[in-house]
Design a protein around this motif. Structure first.
Motif, mmCIF file in Angstrom:
data_model
loop_
_atom_site.group_PDB
_atom_site.id
_atom_site.type_symbol
_atom_site.label_atom_id
_atom_site.label_comp_id
_atom_site.label_asym_id
_atom_site.label_seq_id
_atom_site.Cartn_x
_atom_site.Cartn_y
_atom_site.Cartn_z
ATOM 1 N N SER A 290 0.915 -1.086 0.050
ATOM 2 C CA SER A 290 0.109 0.055 -0.056
ATOM 3 C C SER A 290 0.749 1.230 0.073
ATOM 4 O O SER A 290 1.972 1.564 0.527
ATOM 5 N N ALA A 291 0.264 2.301 -0.601
ATOM 6 C CA ALA A 291 1.289 3.569 -0.883
ATOM 7 C C ALA A 291 1.357 4.198 0.510
ATOM 8 O O ALA A 291 0.724 3.733 1.555
ATOM 9 N N PRO A 292 2.295 4.930 0.756
ATOM 10 C CA PRO A 292 2.965 5.707 1.854
ATOM 11 C C PRO A 292 1.451 6.800 2.175
ATOM 12 O O PRO A 292 0.919 7.065 1.423
ATOM 13 N N THR A 293 1.081 6.924 3.528
ATOM 14 C CA THR A 293 0.145 7.806 3.833
ATOM 15 C C THR A 293 0.554 9.258 3.806
ATOM 16 O O THR A 293 -0.520 9.997 3.938
ATOM 17 N N GLU A 294 2.018 9.473 3.794
ATOM 18 C CA GLU A 294 2.549 10.764 3.885
ATOM 19 C C GLU A 294 3.510 10.826 2.793
ATOM 20 O O GLU A 294 4.168 10.050 2.544
ATOM 21 N N GLY A 295 3.517 12.246 2.703
ATOM 22 C CA GLY A 295 4.764 12.432 1.366
ATOM 23 C C GLY A 295 4.282 12.095 -0.052
ATOM 24 O O GLY A 295 3.221 11.689 -0.358
ATOM 25 N N THR A 296 5.077 12.595 -0.943
ATOM 26 C CA THR A 296 4.768 12.175 -2.273
ATOM 27 C C THR A 296 5.941 11.283 -2.982
ATOM 28 O O THR A 296 7.341 11.221 -2.431
ATOM 29 N N VAL A 297 5.325 10.236 -3.587
ATOM 30 C CA VAL A 297 6.506 9.307 -4.124
ATOM 31 C C VAL A 297 6.349 9.679 -5.584
ATOM 32 O O VAL A 297 5.130 9.582 -6.351
#
Length: 178
Positions: A170-177
């Motif tokens: 699952s994608a990180p909940t904070e920051g931008t990838v």
């Protein structure tokens, strides 16, 4: 047996990796490809690396004189981060390549190695070049670049019948990838 982790990246800034997946065993397909009996190539001499004013870096090395080599790959280590391939396979007659500024982080220190390949057999990589710093054309050096993304959710790995492995997270909940 394999275990997987997912590492997020925002532009060139790495975030913390996910927790590892549970170990999985890859299934070998019934019809295996033919065995590659190509001998491993010799170790190349240490390459030279030169930072260019436009922000790129030129890496040069001597072609191997002994042993068979069908291609090379350039390996980069940035600011003591883990080594990674920064080029695809390069033809065997290549002895100089310019790493474009878009592949580098201005102000970061890089060391390069040359990895020789004979068909599918990898030989030992060269010793690392002297470290060089990627330039920022016409600008002051950045103070760290993009912010680090958050940690992705745990990696989950499933071995498939064809020998491949499917990894999800699952994608990180904070920051931008990016």
């Amino acid at each position: 047996m394999y275990s997987f982790q997912v590492g997020p990246v925002n532009v060139h800034t790495h975030g913390p990796p996910s927790d590892p997946s549970i170990p999985v065993y890859a299934v070998v397909p019934r019809k295996s490809p033919p065995h590659d009996d190509s001998p491993a190539p010799d170790r190349p001499q240490t390459p030279s690396a030169v930072a260019n004013p436009d922000g790129s870096i030129t890496v040069s090395w001597q072609a191997l004189t002994r042993g068979a080599v069908t291609s090379y790959v350039i390996l980069a280590t940035r600011d003591d981060e883990p080594r990674h391939a920064i080029t695809p396979r390069l033809p065997a007659d290549t002895t100089t390549i310019v790493i474009p500024k878009d592949e580098l982080i201005p102000g970061s220190s890089y060391a390069f190695q040359v990895g020789p390949i004979n068909v599918h057999t990898h030989g030992p990589p060269s010793a690392a070049s002297a470290a060089v710093v990627a330039a920022t054309p016409g600008a002051a050096q950045p103070d760290g670049g993009a912010p680090a993304p958050g940690r992705p959710g745990p990696a989950q790995a499933v071995a498939n019948a064809d020998g491949s492995v499917t990894v999800s997270w699952s994608a990180p909940t904070e920051g931008t990838v990016t």
